[in-house]
Design a protein around this motif. Sequence first.
Motif, PDB file in Angstrom:
ATOM      1  N   ILE A 133       0.834  -1.207   0.000  1.00  0.00           N
ATOM      2  CA  ILE A 133       0.000   0.000   0.000  1.00  0.00           C
ATOM      3  C   ILE A 133       0.868   1.255   0.000  1.00  0.00           C
ATOM      4  CG2 ILE A 133      -1.721   1.301   1.307  1.00  0.00           C
ATOM      5  CD1 ILE A 133      -2.792  -1.448   2.288  1.00  0.00           C
ATOM      6  N   LYS A 134       1.905   1.257   0.843  1.00  0.00           N
ATOM      7  CA  LYS A 134       2.794   2.417   0.933  1.00  0.00           C
ATOM      8  C   LYS A 134       3.548   2.628  -0.373  1.00  0.00           C
ATOM      9  CE  LYS A 134       5.168   5.729   2.920  1.00  0.00           C
ATOM     10  NZ  LYS A 134       4.554   7.056   3.200  1.00  0.00           N
ATOM     11  N   LEU A 135       4.023   1.537  -0.983  1.00  0.00           N
ATOM     12  CA  LEU A 135       4.771   1.643  -2.232  1.00  0.00           C
ATOM     13  C   LEU A 135       3.926   2.279  -3.327  1.00  0.00           C
ATOM     14  CD1 LEU A 135       7.238   1.099  -4.000  1.00  0.00           C
ATOM     15  CD2 LEU A 135       6.454  -1.272  -4.281  1.00  0.00           C
ATOM     16  N   LEU A 136       2.674   1.859  -3.431  1.00  0.00           N
ATOM     17  CA  LEU A 136       1.804   2.416  -4.465  1.00  0.00           C
ATOM     18  C   LEU A 136       1.504   3.891  -4.181  1.00  0.00           C
ATOM     19  CD1 LEU A 136       0.287   1.809  -7.056  1.00  0.00           C
ATOM     20  CD2 LEU A 136      -1.674   1.083  -5.692  1.00  0.00           C
ATOM     21  N   GLU A 137       1.348   4.241  -2.914  1.00  0.00           N
ATOM     22  CA  GLU A 137       1.104   5.641  -2.560  1.00  0.00           C
ATOM     23  C   GLU A 137       2.302   6.516  -2.934  1.00  0.00           C
ATOM     24  OE1 GLU A 137       0.251   5.515   1.584  1.00  0.00           O
ATOM     25  OE2 GLU A 137      -1.853   4.903   1.319  1.00  0.00           O
ATOM     26  N   VAL A 138       3.508   6.035  -2.665  1.00  0.00           N
ATOM     27  CA  VAL A 138       4.713   6.806  -3.002  1.00  0.00           C
ATOM     28  C   VAL A 138       4.865   6.937  -4.510  1.00  0.00           C
ATOM     29  CG1 VAL A 138       7.238   6.782  -2.906  1.00  0.00           C
ATOM     30  CG2 VAL A 138       5.910   6.227  -0.864  1.00  0.00           C
ATOM     31  N   ALA A 139       4.631   5.831  -5.229  1.00  0.00           N
ATOM     32  CA  ALA A 139       4.725   5.875  -6.691  1.00  0.00           C
ATOM     33  C   ALA A 139       3.733   6.873  -7.265  1.00  0.00           C
ATOM     34  CB  ALA A 139       4.481   4.486  -7.270  1.00  0.00           C
ATOM     35  N   SER A 140       2.537   6.921  -6.718  1.00  0.00           N
ATOM     36  CA  SER A 140       1.515   7.851  -7.195  1.00  0.00           C
ATOM     37  C   SER A 140       1.931   9.297  -6.941  1.00  0.00           C
ATOM     38  CB  SER A 140       0.180   7.566  -6.505  1.00  0.00           C
ATOM     39  OG  SER A 140      -0.265   6.252  -6.776  1.00  0.00           O
ATOM     40  N   SER A 141       2.568   9.534  -5.798  1.00  0.00           N
ATOM     41  CA  SER A 141       3.007  10.901  -5.492  1.00  0.00           C
ATOM     42  C   SER A 141       4.130  11.344  -6.416  1.00  0.00           C
ATOM     43  CB  SER A 141       3.447  10.989  -4.031  1.00  0.00           C
ATOM     44  OG  SER A 141       4.663  10.280  -3.818  1.00  0.00           O
ATOM     45  N   ILE A 142       4.962  10.401  -6.862  1.00  0.00           N
ATOM     46  CA  ILE A 142       6.061  10.734  -7.776  1.00  0.00           C
ATOM     47  C   ILE A 142       5.523  11.076  -9.159  1.00  0.00           C
ATOM     48  CG2 ILE A 142       8.042   9.760  -9.023  1.00  0.00           C
ATOM     49  CD1 ILE A 142       8.703   8.206  -6.466  1.00  0.00           C
ATOM     50  N   LEU A 143       4.561  10.292  -9.641  1.00  0.00           N
ATOM     51  CA  LEU A 143       4.003  10.542 -10.977  1.00  0.00           C
ATOM     52  C   LEU A 143       3.087  11.756 -10.990  1.00  0.00           C
ATOM     53  CD1 LEU A 143       3.146   7.077 -12.536  1.00  0.00           C
ATOM     54  CD2 LEU A 143       4.992   8.624 -13.129  1.00  0.00           C
ATOM     55  N   GLY A 144       2.304  11.895  -9.957  1.00  0.00           N
ATOM     56  CA  GLY A 144       1.418  13.055  -9.870  1.00  0.00           C
ATOM     57  C   GLY A 144       0.131  12.922 -10.653  1.00  0.00           C
ATOM     58  N   GLU A 145       0.008  11.909 -11.499  1.00  0.00           N
ATOM     59  CA  GLU A 145      -1.233  11.683 -12.237  1.00  0.00           C
ATOM     60  C   GLU A 145      -1.393  10.194 -12.482  1.00  0.00           C
ATOM     61  OE1 GLU A 145      -1.280  13.139 -16.212  1.00  0.00           O
ATOM     62  OE2 GLU A 145       0.789  12.585 -16.602  1.00  0.00           O
ATOM     63  N   GLY A 146      -2.639   9.786 -12.724  1.00  0.00           N
ATOM     64  CA  GLY A 146      -2.916   8.377 -12.945  1.00  0.00           C
ATOM     65  C   GLY A 146      -3.723   7.797 -11.794  1.00  0.00           C
ATOM     66  N   TYR A 147      -4.391   6.709 -12.080  1.00  0.00           N
ATOM     67  CA  TYR A 147      -5.272   6.068 -11.093  1.00  0.00           C
ATOM     68  C   TYR A 147      -4.526   4.883 -10.478  1.00  0.00           C
ATOM     69  CZ  TYR A 147      -9.488   4.064  -9.055  1.00  0.00           C
ATOM     70  OH  TYR A 147     -10.424   3.577  -8.181  1.00  0.00           O
ATOM     71  N   PRO A 148      -4.226   4.923  -9.181  1.00  0.00           N
ATOM     72  CA  PRO A 148      -3.478   3.827  -8.557  1.00  0.00           C
ATOM     73  C   PRO A 148      -4.338   2.590  -8.342  1.00  0.00           C
ATOM     74  CG  PRO A 148      -4.041   5.490  -6.917  1.00  0.00           C
ATOM     75  CD  PRO A 148      -4.493   6.030  -8.249  1.00  0.00           C
ATOM     76  N   CYS A 149      -3.827   1.449  -8.720  1.00  0.00           N
ATOM     77  CA  CYS A 149      -4.555   0.200  -8.510  1.00  0.00           C
ATOM     78  C   CYS A 149      -3.568  -0.964  -8.444  1.00  0.00           C
ATOM     79  CB  CYS A 149      -5.592  -0.026  -9.613  1.00  0.00           C
ATOM     80  SG  CYS A 149      -4.955   0.067 -11.286  1.00  0.00           S
TER      81      CYS A 149
END
Length: 378
Positions: free
Chosen positions: A221-237
Amino acid sequence: MDASARAMVEAIHANPTQAVLYLSGGASQALGWLMSVPGASNTVLETVVPYSRMSMIQLLGKVPAQFASRQTAEEMALMAYNRAIKLSQPGLPALGVGFSGSLAGKLPKLGDHRFHVSTRTSDKLWASSVTLSKGLRTREEEDNISSRFLLKAIAYAIKAPASFVSGLTNSEIPEEFEMQFDEDRELEQLISGQICFKDMSKAERKIILSGSFNPLHDGHIKLLEVASSILGEGYPCFELSAVNADKPPLTTSQIKQRVRQFEKVGKTIIISNQPYFYKKAELFPGSAFVIGADTAARLIDPKYYGNDYGKMLDILLGCKTTGCVFLVGGRNVGGDFKVLDDFNIPGELRDMFVPIPPEKFRMDISSTEMRGNRESSK
């Protein structure tokens, strides 16, 4: 196109369902009707007309027992459905339509004049077969009848309100077949490869963390949250593959058990049947895949491509053409903590790989270790 056919087309276009149509041997007028009424771009994703024998063989990947048969129409509908779920806008229903016919031609036919229509949605297969009276109609008239049935099939599959004038005689009685799929049956079809994935997300560009999730843990869960913050766009799943390259396929009960983990934490999960990232890239073009450094090492290792460096490069360049990228988090590899910079990424592929700084994310525990700890504590 008369008023009843136009009304059916308008009802179809008013529905959010998006369709792919594979047609052979008839129903050609239906394509013109669908495309001539405003709103076609809301409904029609793609149409393919495999009219020649070789074209049909290449579409199906085999020589069918009969080119004009219900089985062939059903196989065409299933293939069209898989294509539709890849092309449709996220969140909108997808529909596959198959048609195979043997209608009147220049020369008299020895066999029946007949056609078969099939539709496939996420939860239902429907098919209808009609044998026409020989000599009663011209080819154009038979095509008109089959085109109306095609519209009726689409309208029925998507539950669009539409009246239908068949034009059949009392002796021309359609033979209809319908099969509903519950969740278990749908998962079984995914495991067997009949359908390619089950998407529960709501966005086109996805940030995807793939894994077996046995079990799901805070690190995922944390890894996906960090990846999403780096990209700044996109739907995490998250993405769970029902098929593993090195292990037996998951059972339906295993899939459902693992999916429940995500429901409990309110996260989105996609279920696919593709264990390889180059195939995942085809299913989810333009997406960002979140991986560990150990997975990145395997991705660029020719050992996993028959020790062929050129093959490795070609496959990953194919991923690149889909617009996909890989976000790489640090992982323990052979007892040492490794990050992306520890690997020699080929120059042609370097911009596909985006590092996740270890100061933003580092968690050495894995699902394998958690399972081991759980077993040892029993």
